[in-house]
Design an enzyme around this catalytic site. Structure first.
Site, mmCIF file in Angstrom:
data_model
loop_
_atom_site.group_PDB
_atom_site.id
_atom_site.type_symbol
_atom_site.label_atom_id
_atom_site.label_comp_id
_atom_site.label_asym_id
_atom_site.label_seq_id
_atom_site.Cartn_x
_atom_site.Cartn_y
_atom_site.Cartn_z
ATOM 1 N N SER A 1 37.388 52.974 42.080
ATOM 2 C CA SER A 1 37.746 51.516 42.319
ATOM 3 C C SER A 1 38.671 51.134 41.223
ATOM 4 O O SER A 1 39.135 51.829 40.595
ATOM 5 C CB SER A 1 36.731 50.749 42.616
ATOM 6 O OG SER A 1 36.876 49.432 42.974
ATOM 7 N N LYS B 1 41.386 48.306 47.085
ATOM 8 C CA LYS B 1 40.212 48.622 46.177
ATOM 9 C C LYS B 1 39.212 47.743 46.565
ATOM 10 O O LYS B 1 37.881 48.294 46.448
ATOM 11 C CB LYS B 1 40.567 48.470 44.601
ATOM 12 C CG LYS B 1 41.834 49.361 44.358
ATOM 13 C CD LYS B 1 41.458 50.864 44.239
ATOM 14 C CE LYS B 1 42.147 51.598 43.395
ATOM 15 N NZ LYS B 1 41.877 53.225 43.434
#
Ligand code: COA
Length: 273
Positions: A148, A166
Site C-alpha cells: 500500500s 491504494k
C-alpha cells in the site's frame, strides 16, 4: 541486518513466494529477504530481461527461481505465470502483490487514461494477483501481502490516481481477510515510507533530495528495501499466524505528520509554483 540472526535461516525452506513486480525495487528487496530465509521465489513483471537479472541475484542467495513475463493487468498472463511457478517450485505459500505504477500529476492535468493506468496496474493488478493465486493459497493456507502507501489514507497532492488505487487495495485487503479467513488465508498490507534507490523514489522526488527528505522523516533516515522485506517476512511467518486484515507501517513514521512533507517535495519539483 543479518536476517538469519533474527529469524531461523530455514524459516521458509520448501515454501514458494510469488512476487508481482519482483524484477526491481521494493519488490525485489522483499523477494531477497525471503530467499535469505530459504524460500523459493517466483517473480513476474513486464520485462523478461529485468526478471532474468533479478533471478541471478535471487539464485545467488540460494533460491530456486521461476520467472515469467506477465503484466498484472493481463489476467491470463498472470495466471500462466502462477501455473509455471507451481510447476517449477510448488504451490504458492506467500503472494506479494507489489506491482505498481506512479507519477506525480496535478489532478487538473491528469487524463482519464493516466488515472486508469494506475488504477489498472495497482488496484486491478492486485485483485488479479490475489484471484489467480487463490486456489494455490487455499491449498497451502498461505498469505497475501499487499503493498500500500500513505496516499491510501491521507490525501497527497499530485497523487489522486495513486491514492484512489491504494485505498482500494487496502479495502480489498480487508475484505479478502474477512472472506478468505475460513480457507486459512491471511491478507495484510505494508505501507512503505521513502525507500532509498527505488523506482518509486526516482519518480516522486528529484535526484539529490534524499538527505533533505530523511530529515523530514521522524526516524531521521530514508528507508532501505530490507526495512520492508523484514516486515513481509514477519507477516508471512507463523509469528503473525493470527494477524490478518492489518495495515502495517514501515515508513519511519513518515505519514504521522501528514502529507505536508510531500507537498514540500512536489512543490520543489514544480519550481515552487
Ligand atoms: N504525467 C501525466 N500523465 C502521465 C504521465 C505523467 N508523468 N505518465 C503517463 N501519463 C499518462 C499518459 O499520458 C497516458 O495517458 P493519455 O493516453 O491520456 O496520454 C497514460 O498515463 C498511460 O500512459 P502509458 O505510458 O501508455 O502507460 P503504461 O501502461 O505504459 O505505463 C505508467 C504505466 C504510466 C504508470 C508508467 O509510469 C509505468 O509503467 N510505471 C511502472 C513503474 C513505476 O511507476 N514504478 C514506481 C512504482 S511506485
Amino acid at each position: 541486518m543479518d536476517l538469519t540472526r533474527v529469524f531461523a535461516p530455514d524459516l521458509f525452506d520448501g515454501k514458494t513466494v510469488f512476487v508481482t513486480g519482483g524484477g526491481s525495487g521494493i519488490n525485489l528487496g522483499i523477494a531477497k529477504c525471503f530467499a535469505r530465509l530459504g524460500a523459493d521465489v517466483a517473480i513476474c513483471g513486464r520485462t523478461q530481461e529485468k526478471l532474468d537479472a533479478a533471478a541471478e541475484e535471487l539464485r545467488a542467495l540460494g533460491a530456486k527461481v521461476s520467472t515469467r513475463a506477465a503484466d498484472v493487468r493481463d489476467m491470463d498472463a498472470l495466471s500462466a505465470a502462477m501455473e509455471t511457478a507451481r510447476d517449477e517450485l510448488g504451490p504458492i505459500d506467500v503472494l506479494v502483490a507489489g506491482a505498481a505504477g506512479n507519477f506525480p500529476a496535478p489532478a487538473e492535468k491528469l487524463s482519464a487514461n493516466g488515472f486508469k493506468s494506475v488504477i489498472d496496474i495497482d488496484l486491478l493488478g492486485s485483485f488479479n494477483a490475489a484471484r489467480s493465486a487463490f486456489e494455490q493459497l487455499k491449498e497451502t493456507n498461505g498469505c497475501i501481502i499487499f503493498i500500500s502507501a500513505g496516499q491510501a489514507f491521507m490525501p497527497y497532492a499530485m497523487q489522486a490516481h495513486v491514492g484512489a488505487a491504494k485505498a482500494g487495495i487496502d479495502n480489498m485487503m480487508r475484505t479478502l481477510a474477512l472472506e478468505w479467513g475460513r480457507f486459512g488465508i491471511r491478507a495484510n498490507s505494508i505501507v512503505p515510507g521513502p525507500i532509498r534507490g527505488t523506482e518509486g523514489m526516482k519518480r516522486l522526488a528529484p535526484a539529490g533530495m534524499d538527505d533533505k527528505l530523511a530529515k523530514l522523516v521522524p526516524m531521521q533516515r530514508m528507508g532501505e528495501v530490507d526495512d520492508v522485506g523484514q516486515v513481509a517476512c514477519f507477516l508471512a511467518s507463523p509469528l503473525a499466524g493470527y494477524v490478518t486484515g492489518s495495515l502495517v507501517m514501515a515508513d519511519g513514521g513518515m505519514n504521522l505528520p501528514g502529507s505536508g512533507v510531500w507537498a514540500q517535495v512536489f512543490g520543489e519539483m514544480a519550481g515552487g509554483k
